[in-house]
Design a protein around this motif. Sequence first.
Motif, PDB file in Angstrom:
ATOM      1  N   GLY A  41      49.123 -20.093  11.138  1.00 18.38           N
ATOM      2  CA  GLY A  41      49.991 -20.718  10.145  1.00 18.38           C
ATOM      3  C   GLY A  41      49.272 -20.939   8.827  1.00 18.38           C
ATOM      4  O   GLY A  41      49.842 -20.700   7.753  1.00 18.38           O
ATOM      5  N   ARG A  48      48.913 -17.505   7.091  1.00  8.96           N
ATOM      6  CA  ARG A  48      50.171 -17.066   6.496  1.00  8.96           C
ATOM      7  C   ARG A  48      50.483 -17.846   5.229  1.00  8.96           C
ATOM      8  O   ARG A  48      50.920 -17.281   4.234  1.00  8.96           O
ATOM      9  N   TYR A  66      52.010 -19.997  15.357  1.00 12.97           N
ATOM     10  CA  TYR A  66      51.478 -20.416  14.064  1.00 12.97           C
ATOM     11  C   TYR A  66      50.386 -21.469  14.196  1.00 12.97           C
ATOM     12  O   TYR A  66      49.539 -21.603  13.307  1.00 12.97           O
TER      13      TYR A  66
END
Length: 335
Positions: free
Chosen positions: A311, A314, A292
């Motif tokens: 990260g 997302r 991430y």
Amino acid sequence: MDSNPPFLDQYGALLHNSSEFRESLLNHKGDSTVGECQLPLIDLMNLTSGDERERRVCVGEIAKAASEWGFFQVLNHGISHELLEDMRREQVKVFEMPFEKKLGCSLLNDSYRWGAPTATSLKEFSWSEAFHIPISKISEEGCCDGEFNSTREVMEKFAAAMSTLARSLAGVLVENLSQSKQFFEDNCNERTCFLRLNRYPSCSLSPDIFGLVPHTDSDFLTILCQDQVGGLQLMKDSKWVAVKPNPDALIVNIGDLFQAWSNNIYRSVEHKVMVNPKVERYSIAYFLCPSYDSMIGSCKETSLYKNFTFGQFRQQVQQDVKMFGIKVGLPRFLL
């Protein structure tokens, strides 16, 4: 109508009150598709044949398919028919559990998902269930106990084989861009990748109900093992086309991160799954992901995208889905 999962109990009001649902029942047209397409079919035997000319041709075929289609199929991929069949058998066994057990137990590290909790309309709803499992969690205590010990063993073998294949294909695509493979070797491994077991129950309500809503994958590379039911469609030349299943091939598609990293040389293409009115569909996807905190930069000068971590990507996707009901994805990160 299938009651495991109980889609109509949970989402019946959403479906029947949807203006899209009522319109589809009146028109019975579904999405307009242009027949079935045969994805580029690539024999990976040529990568290891020892003939350098054959290898260069194969690398070129993979890169061309990744650029023009974003999808391709591979033969002689190194994953045995026996292992694929074992994985399918274990997958069916898991999904045949009672709904309450799938929902409430810790099997496969509480990775069970179904329906679409954030959906506010038919276009946001997925008639499917899945186990979305971090590869690193498969071997943990409690993942698969008792009657599912064999599931753990098969998943470990399957994930390892898919990982080898995914890293090999990513290496080929990186090689084609004359770049170092070090980023993928350092950032994509069993600690960061995922396995997703999918089941799409039959659904005779409407031809417009999605098994999986239109989306792009938020990874570098996805490898899909599907049955012969069909239902996968992808966007090609601004039209939806249905992918004809090939019993001997695995499907590979480019994800958002590879599109950004390649500076749009490779394409992350929108795709979806349509339900079948009579039979259920199974598939298994392997997602090649970085950590991430991995920074996704372009491998080319004059990048089209801002630097961002996986990260951050997302998190933005989750925020957009919550706020708008859909994934926005890469356009959020254009310079």
